[in-house]
Design a protein around this motif. Sequence first.
Motif, short mmCIF file in Angstrom:
data_model
loop_
_atom_site.label_atom_id
_atom_site.label_comp_id
_atom_site.label_asym_id
_atom_site.label_seq_id
_atom_site.Cartn_x
_atom_site.Cartn_y
_atom_site.Cartn_z
N VAL A 21 0.89 -1.44 0.30
CA VAL A 21 0.00 -0.31 -0.10
C VAL A 21 1.33 1.22 -0.09
O VAL A 21 2.13 1.62 0.89
CB VAL A 21 -0.85 -0.30 1.05
N VAL A 22 0.68 2.23 -0.60
CA VAL A 22 1.61 3.15 -1.50
C VAL A 22 -0.14 4.70 -0.28
O VAL A 22 -0.89 4.61 -0.84
CB VAL A 22 2.20 3.99 -2.86
N VAL A 23 0.43 5.55 0.49
CA VAL A 23 0.33 6.72 1.55
C VAL A 23 0.99 7.93 0.51
O VAL A 23 1.91 8.21 1.14
CB VAL A 23 -0.35 6.19 2.64
N PHE A 24 0.22 8.66 -0.57
CA PHE A 24 0.70 9.75 -0.46
C PHE A 24 0.18 11.01 0.77
O PHE A 24 -0.99 11.20 0.87
CB PHE A 24 -0.18 10.58 -1.69
N GLY A 25 1.18 11.17 1.18
CA GLY A 25 1.13 12.76 2.73
C GLY A 25 1.10 12.03 3.56
O GLY A 25 0.27 10.79 4.38
N CYS A 26 1.85 13.01 4.54
CA CYS A 26 1.65 12.68 5.41
C CYS A 26 1.22 13.15 6.89
O CYS A 26 1.74 13.43 7.84
CB CYS A 26 3.24 12.07 5.92
#
Length: 341
Positions: free
Chosen positions: A165-170
């Motif tokens: 899973v890739v999550v853009f934005g932290c």
Amino acid sequence: MKAIRITEAGRCQIVDIPDLEAPGTGEVRLKVRRVGYCGSDLTSFRGLNPMVSYPRIPGHEIGATIDSLGSGVPEKWQIGQNVLVSPYTSCGECTACKAGRYNTCRYNQTMGVQRDGALTQYINIPHEKLFTSAKLSLAEMALVEPLTVGFHAVSRGETTAQDTVVVFGCGTIGLGAIAGASARNARVLAVDIDDKKLALAKLCGASDTINSMQESLHDRLQAITGGEGPQVMIEAVGLPQTFKTCVEEVCFAGRVVYIGYAKAPVDYETKLFVMKELDIRGSRNAMPEDFKAVIAHLEDGEFPTNSVITKTVSLEDAPSALTQWSENPGEITKIHVTLDS
């Protein structure tokens, strides 16, 4: 009683508002103890939230104590009990509600957005909107709602332990998605352009981090996934380029989940939708099961609450804190306002 009110774009102040009436049937009156500023509060302050009209009391990330009970409230709710709140409404009649997806009710009114929020000393709330935990602090309770938005996106992506899973934005929402995917034992890749935020993403459960300003995102994802691409891409930034990148980088038969609104129109090469037979899904607000999942996750004690909350300010300092966040957004992950005198 005192409240924080955004009176117009760029102007926030402390105001006196009328005291509450007694809670009605099925309602509880809450003494608001702690409220987190949301990204929607920031965009409202900046005049960039199309769903907000002024003046508006912001705030829907709530830790509170039950102050009094209206008639017909179940015995499980007691005066003095600490609670958190689901800040959404649902009509029960639109197509979304009839499908059981109350989080995306056509006529939803979120506290602090379409209606006044919780940055005031007391609020009346239907008891059905309450959640509690004997283990969580008020600070943790006020973190639950923003994290549920990320957990819901993970659910929308049908994430499993077999997925990358890739999550853009932290930011806080992205951290919620990272924690939610990690809780499902997925391999989680956090993408941002800020190394401090990426370090925080690691604490929240990211197995890998990628600073997309310092290395090729495409090359790194290809190397990690053996040239296939990730199974799930979650967008929590709201930029046209990250919207497009999700579609470009996700694997064939993959799932793309959009949480944020793009800040400008997005031009797509739509053939990728069909060639990859993608599932492209929006994700809005959260369901009761997301609240329960986040509460359980926080109760485990592994979420870095103190690191996520950048600063805690008093009610008196809340207007200036919002101004400072607007001027230096990259320095802030989460601001909490405490209303205890």
